[in-house]
Every structure is written in C-alpha cells, then in structure tokens.
Design an enzyme around this catalytic site. Structure first.
Site, PDB file in Angstrom:
ATOM      1  N   ARG A   1       0.647  -1.133  -0.119  1.00 30.18           N
ATOM      2  CA  ARG A   1      -0.081  -0.139   0.118  1.00 30.18           C
ATOM      3  C   ARG A   1       1.018   1.328  -0.036  1.00 30.18           C
ATOM      4  NH1 ARG A   1      -5.379  -1.049   0.503  1.00 30.18           N
ATOM      5  NH2 ARG A   1      -5.944  -3.155   1.792  1.00 30.18           N
TER       6      ARG A   1
ATOM      7  N   GLY B   1      -6.911  -0.944  -6.935  1.00 32.43           N
ATOM      8  CA  GLY B   1      -8.068  -0.540  -6.378  1.00 32.43           C
ATOM      9  C   GLY B   1      -8.303   0.827  -6.490  1.00 32.43           C
TER      10      GLY B   1
ATOM     11  N   THR C   1     -10.664  -5.580  -6.566  1.00 34.54           N
ATOM     12  CA  THR C   1     -10.740  -5.643  -5.047  1.00 34.54           C
ATOM     13  C   THR C   1     -12.154  -6.442  -4.644  1.00 34.54           C
ATOM     14  OG1 THR C   1     -11.580  -4.194  -3.387  1.00 34.54           O
ATOM     15  CG2 THR C   1     -11.900  -3.272  -5.497  1.00 34.54           C
ATOM     16  N   ILE C   2     -11.842  -7.066  -3.519  1.00 29.87           N
ATOM     17  CA  ILE C   2     -13.002  -7.511  -3.098  1.00 29.87           C
ATOM     18  C   ILE C   2     -14.081  -6.602  -2.684  1.00 29.87           C
ATOM     19  CG2 ILE C   2     -11.426  -9.616  -2.068  1.00 29.87           C
ATOM     20  CD1 ILE C   2     -12.338  -8.402   0.858  1.00 29.87           C
ATOM     21  N   ASP C   3     -13.860  -5.271  -2.471  1.00 28.93           N
ATOM     22  CA  ASP C   3     -14.914  -4.420  -2.092  1.00 28.93           C
ATOM     23  C   ASP C   3     -15.830  -3.991  -3.088  1.00 28.93           C
ATOM     24  OD1 ASP C   3     -13.666  -4.160   0.103  1.00 28.93           O
ATOM     25  OD2 ASP C   3     -12.454  -2.390   0.026  1.00 28.93           O
TER      26      ASP C   3
ATOM     27  N   GLY D   1     -14.917  -4.296   4.624  1.00 27.01           N
ATOM     28  CA  GLY D   1     -15.450  -3.224   3.769  1.00 27.01           C
ATOM     29  C   GLY D   1     -15.578  -2.275   4.872  1.00 27.01           C
ATOM     30  N   HIS D   2     -14.596  -1.215   4.724  1.00 25.91           N
ATOM     31  CA  HIS D   2     -14.539  -0.110   5.520  1.00 25.91           C
ATOM     32  C   HIS D   2     -15.549   1.005   5.294  1.00 25.91           C
ATOM     33  CE1 HIS D   2     -12.194  -0.559   9.144  1.00 25.91           C
ATOM     34  NE2 HIS D   2     -11.173  -1.158   8.641  1.00 25.91           N
TER      35      HIS D   2
ATOM     36  N   GLU E   1     -17.501  -3.928   7.997  1.00 29.68           N
ATOM     37  CA  GLU E   1     -16.446  -3.449   9.187  1.00 29.68           C
ATOM     38  C   GLU E   1     -16.528  -1.788   9.349  1.00 29.68           C
ATOM     39  OE1 GLU E   1     -11.934  -4.872   7.897  1.00 29.68           O
ATOM     40  OE2 GLU E   1     -13.028  -3.909   6.316  1.00 29.68           O
TER      41      GLU E   1
ATOM     42  N   GLN F   1     -11.009 -13.661   3.771  1.00 28.32           N
ATOM     43  CA  GLN F   1     -11.894 -13.290   2.608  1.00 28.32           C
ATOM     44  C   GLN F   1     -11.213 -12.958   1.481  1.00 28.32           C
ATOM     45  OE1 GLN F   1     -15.582 -10.737   4.457  1.00 28.32           O
ATOM     46  NE2 GLN F   1     -13.721 -10.578   5.742  1.00 28.32           N
TER      47      GLN F   1
HETATM   48  O1  F6P Z   1      -9.821  -2.826   0.249  1.00 25.22           O
HETATM   49  C1  F6P Z   1      -9.634  -4.184   0.434  1.00 25.22           C
HETATM   50  C2  F6P Z   1      -9.982  -4.600   1.877  1.00 25.22           C
HETATM   51  O2  F6P Z   1      -9.686  -5.738   2.130  1.00 25.22           O
HETATM   52  C3  F6P Z   1     -11.055  -4.138   2.611  1.00 25.22           C
HETATM   53  O3  F6P Z   1     -12.253  -4.677   2.547  1.00 25.22           O
HETATM   54  C4  F6P Z   1     -10.585  -3.800   4.128  1.00 25.22           C
HETATM   55  O4  F6P Z   1     -11.025  -2.672   4.933  1.00 25.22           O
HETATM   56  C5  F6P Z   1      -9.065  -3.545   3.699  1.00 25.22           C
HETATM   57  O5  F6P Z   1      -8.707  -3.785   2.531  1.00 25.22           O
HETATM   58  C6  F6P Z   1      -8.137  -3.997   4.856  1.00 25.22           C
HETATM   59  O6  F6P Z   1      -6.565  -3.507   4.762  1.00 25.22           O
HETATM   60  P1  F6P Z   1      -5.447  -4.320   5.168  1.00 25.22           P
HETATM   61  O7  F6P Z   1      -5.331  -5.353   4.245  1.00 25.22           O
HETATM   62  O8  F6P Z   1      -4.571  -3.105   4.844  1.00 25.22           O
HETATM   63  O9  F6P Z   1      -5.639  -4.578   6.445  1.00 25.22           O
END
Ligand code: F6P
Length: 358
Positions: free
Chosen positions: A75, A112, A135-137, A180-181, A232, A284
C-alpha cells in the site's frame, strides 16, 4: 519489440494472477512473442525503487488458479505520493525516471481506488498507463464489477452458512463482520446469499434499538437464533452526524477491537440474548479465485492487452452491462461506487424481511 511493465498495488485479492496471465498471454500471442514483459515488485514501491525483473512466458503458466499475486503488492497512499519525504525522495519523479530507464511502451496497473488515483496521476504526467479494476470491495467507479469480489462473496457466504448451523444448534445470536470499511457491497451480497437476518452497511446508518427490536421479535416468534452480517465500516445513526475527524476519534477511543464487538455488547445488554462475534478478516481475500473471477480477470487481462496494441492509453478496462469497455482513468480516479440506498438489491432484501437497522 514492445516493452511492458506490470504491477499489482494495494490490498491483494483473488484473480490477480489470472488477470496478469490474461494480459501476458494475450500480448505474447498478439505480438508473436515480440514483446518483453517486466514484473515490477510490490506495486508502486518497485516502480519508485526500480525493483523489477524481466518475466518469461513460463512465469505466467500455472497461475490461473493461484491466489495472491506473483508480483507482490504494497500500500502506497496516494496522499503521500506527491509529498517529497525527509530524505528528499520525490516518488513521482523516480517513477517517471524508472519508467524511462525500463524503456516501457506501457505500464499495466492492477489495483483498487487508491491505486487508480496514482495511475491517473502517472497518466497525466505523460506515462502510458492501462489499468484493471481489482478489489473484494467492488467499489471502483465505472465498472459494474471488480475481480476478487465474487470470490470474497463466496467465502463470506460460506462463513455465514457455517455460523448458521452453530447459531441454530445453540440458539445464539451471531455477529459476522465482513470486510468493507467504506462500502457494503460484500456484506450486502454475502448477507443475502447467507440468509442473514440483519445487514448493516456503511451506507445505511443503523439504530441500535431497532436492531434489538428485530432480534427480540424473532425470539418471540420462536426463532431462537439470529445472524447479523455487519460491514467493518457500519455506523450508527449517531455516528452518521459526526464529521470524519470526530468519527475517527470516537472509533479510536472505543474499548472494542471493532464495531462487531461493540454491537454484541450493546445488543446483549438490550435483549438479554447470548451473542457471539466471528471475524473472518483477510481470509476473505485469500485462496483460489472462483470460476466467475477467473473468467472476469481473463477478460479484463486480454482487453488490457488489446488497448496496449491499439495504443489506447489512459484507460481502465471495465465491465458495463456484460461488455468489457475502456473508461478514462480521469473519470475513475477519486470516485467511490457505494451501495445506493434505494437500489433494487437493497429493496429485494427488505422485501424478504431483512433489517438494515434503520
Ligand atoms: O480494500 C480491500 C480491503 O480488504 C477492505 O475490505 C479492508 O477494509 C481493507 O482492505 C483491509 O486492509 P489491510 O489489508 O491493509 O488490512
């Protein structure tokens, strides 16, 4: 001879390798092998630091069903991209220099929302960029679906299915926290597929008393168990009136690891029912892509290769009404595809008696 760089950035998801394979195989076929593909390590980190390697056709074999990404990912927040850090590192300048050093004809970016902001920036800075929505979102603007989403829906649904049997046997209430934040597509789809009784999304603020009432009514009607599918980023009606900063501070001082634990405590006190929490988390995002994602990733991959061959740069490949189409990066960047409160899928869940806590 074409020279193509490829990177995967942001959170991983299922289908990344299938998409990489789609891009590479189509390029090798269409260019009659007259193409060099460079794999850039760990997303934009590799482009900034010049960490890449020449890939061979064999590298793209046997990866269709493989989870994660063979290129690695990281990231790299967009808001820091243009900030020159304390060591005078100008990331955008370095990325442009490395692109030139690699003599690329095009940079292929799989990512994403954050990734697309940087992809658009690089495109505006004069690089040839083509991107794929992962993205899973499922929250990328301009595409009906992202790859990774359906695989995650399958996993989250399986969690709900398994929890259902325990909830039924013990007559318990279960809160299942789904990733999903910012958006609730995954929670909404898995919640419906997994037969949840309550679905809580960031887009629809909940009222705790209304959820407690739903649980109590179910209990009184002889249903001793209930399942809540909670995103989330689900927020209460009180939190919905807060500014972003206030909400962040309120959440930081919350004496619970996540929203689900707070809900369990509050609902337990209000209903007197036994409540348990399950958080599948990064599970997930893991494992093999489902068949749907393998097909979608492959279609996105070959479409991206075709854009490169047609020298159509500055686009993301997208799924719209069943067709793969190019969408300008400038239109995608900075937008979020949220669940519309009045969408037919939300209405369909309501028609079934599912509560959104509102
Ligand atoms: O964007 C994908 C995702 O899995 C979101 O659903 C989740 O809130 C976030 O990434 C988690 O991020 P990380 O992998 O940096 O903890």
């Amino acid at each position: 001879m074409k020279r193509i760089g490829i990177l995967t950035s942001g959170g991983d998801c299922q289908g990344l390798n299938a998409a990489i394979r789609g891009v590479a195989k189509a390029l090798y076929v269409e260019c009659n092998n007259d193409v060099e593909i460079y794999g850039i390590s760990d997303g934009y980190r590799g482009l900034i630091e010049g960490d890449y390697k020449r890939m061979r056709p064999d590298d793209f074999s046997g990866i269709l069903t493989l989870g994660g990404t063979i290129l690695g990912t990281s990231r790299q927040p967009f808001k820091l991209m243009k900030v020159v850090d304390e060591n005078s590192v100008d990331k955008v300048k370095l990325m442009k220099e490395n692109y030139k050093r690699m003599k690329l004809d095009c940079l292929v970016v799989l990512g994403g929302n954050g990734t697309h902001k940087t992809a658009n920036l690089l495109s505006q800075e004069g690089l040839n960029v083509v991107s794929l929505p992962k993205t899973i979102d499922n929250d990328i603007w301009g595409t009906d679906m992202t790859f990774g989403f359906q695989s995650a829906v399958d996993i989250a649904t399986n969690v709900l299915d398994c929890i259902h049997t325990t909830a039924t046997s013990h007559g318990r209430v279960f809160v299942v926290e789904i990733m999903g934040h910012k958006v609730g597509w995954l929670t909404l789809h898995a919640g419906i597929a997994g037969g949840a009784d309550v679905i809580l999304l960031p887009e629809i603020p909940y009222n705790i008393d209304k959820i407690a009432k739903t649980l109590s009514l179910r209990n009184k009607s002889g249903k001793s168990f209930s399942i809540l599918a909670v995103a989330e980023g689900a927020i209460s009606d009180k939190e919905a009136t807060m500014s972003k900063k206030e909400l962040k501070a309120a959440r930081a001082s919350m004496p619970y690891p996540s929203i689900s634990y707070r809900l369990a405590k509050e609902l337990g006190e209000k209903t007197g029912q036994e409540i348990r929490v399950t958080v599948p988390g990064h599970f997930q995002r893991g494992g093999s892509p489902c068949a749907f994602d393998r097909v979608l990733s492959t279609r996105f991959g070959t479409a991206a290769a075709n854009l490169i061959l047609q020298k159509q740069y500055g686009y993301m490949v997208a799924l719209q009404n069943g067709k793969i189409v190019p969408v300008p990066l400038s239109e995608v960047a900075g937008k979020l595809k949220v669940v519309p409160k009045d969408s037919d899928i939300v209405q369909s869940a309501r028609d079934l008696g599912i509560s959104f806590g509102d």
